[in-house]
Scaffold this motif. Sequence first.
Motif, PDB file in Angstrom:
ATOM      1  N   VAL A   1       0.840  -1.198   0.000  1.00  0.00           N
ATOM      2  CA  VAL A   1       0.000   0.000   0.000  1.00  0.00           C
ATOM      3  C   VAL A   1       0.876   1.250   0.000  1.00  0.00           C
ATOM      4  O   VAL A   1       0.582   2.225  -0.689  1.00  0.00           O
ATOM      5  N   ALA A   2       1.969   1.199   0.738  1.00  0.00           N
ATOM      6  CA  ALA A   2       2.878   2.346   0.807  1.00  0.00           C
ATOM      7  C   ALA A   2       3.441   2.682  -0.574  1.00  0.00           C
ATOM      8  O   ALA A   2       3.549   3.856  -0.941  1.00  0.00           O
ATOM      9  N   SER A   3       3.779   1.664  -1.349  1.00  0.00           N
ATOM     10  CA  SER A   3       4.288   1.902  -2.704  1.00  0.00           C
ATOM     11  C   SER A   3       3.211   2.538  -3.575  1.00  0.00           C
ATOM     12  O   SER A   3       3.484   3.488  -4.319  1.00  0.00           O
ATOM     13  N   ALA A   4       1.999   2.028  -3.492  1.00  0.00           N
ATOM     14  CA  ALA A   4       0.905   2.583  -4.284  1.00  0.00           C
ATOM     15  C   ALA A   4       0.667   4.053  -3.937  1.00  0.00           C
ATOM     16  O   ALA A   4       0.479   4.888  -4.824  1.00  0.00           O
ATOM     17  N   VAL A   5       0.716   4.373  -2.658  1.00  0.00           N
ATOM     18  CA  VAL A   5       0.528   5.768  -2.224  1.00  0.00           C
ATOM     19  C   VAL A   5       1.659   6.648  -2.746  1.00  0.00           C
ATOM     20  O   VAL A   5       1.430   7.732  -3.286  1.00  0.00           O
ATOM     21  N   ARG A   6       2.904   6.174  -2.602  1.00  0.00           N
ATOM     22  CA  ARG A   6       4.062   6.952  -3.071  1.00  0.00           C
ATOM     23  C   ARG A   6       4.005   7.193  -4.569  1.00  0.00           C
ATOM     24  O   ARG A   6       4.272   8.295  -5.049  1.00  0.00           O
ATOM     25  N   TRP A   7       3.661   6.152  -5.340  1.00  0.00           N
ATOM     26  CA  TRP A   7       3.585   6.307  -6.790  1.00  0.00           C
ATOM     27  C   TRP A   7       2.481   7.269  -7.181  1.00  0.00           C
ATOM     28  O   TRP A   7       2.626   8.052  -8.115  1.00  0.00           O
TER      29      TRP A   7
END
Length: 61
Positions: free
Chosen positions: A34-40
């Motif tokens: 989820v953190a990667s999706a938010v960052r992207w």
Amino acid sequence: MTRALSCDLRDRVVAAMRNGASCREAAKLFSVSVASAVRWSQLYRATGSTAPRPHGARRRP
């Protein structure tokens, strides 16, 4: 350090969120955190691109 995930995957995750999926839904759909999706998503909104930053140490003059 691990390699950055492909730009294609990043683009597909961001496209899913732009089409109405939540960050959690898009992350689960593409098996990323989820953190990667938010960052992207934040990176796309700020720069218009999901390309990763270059790896490696900065060179000092």
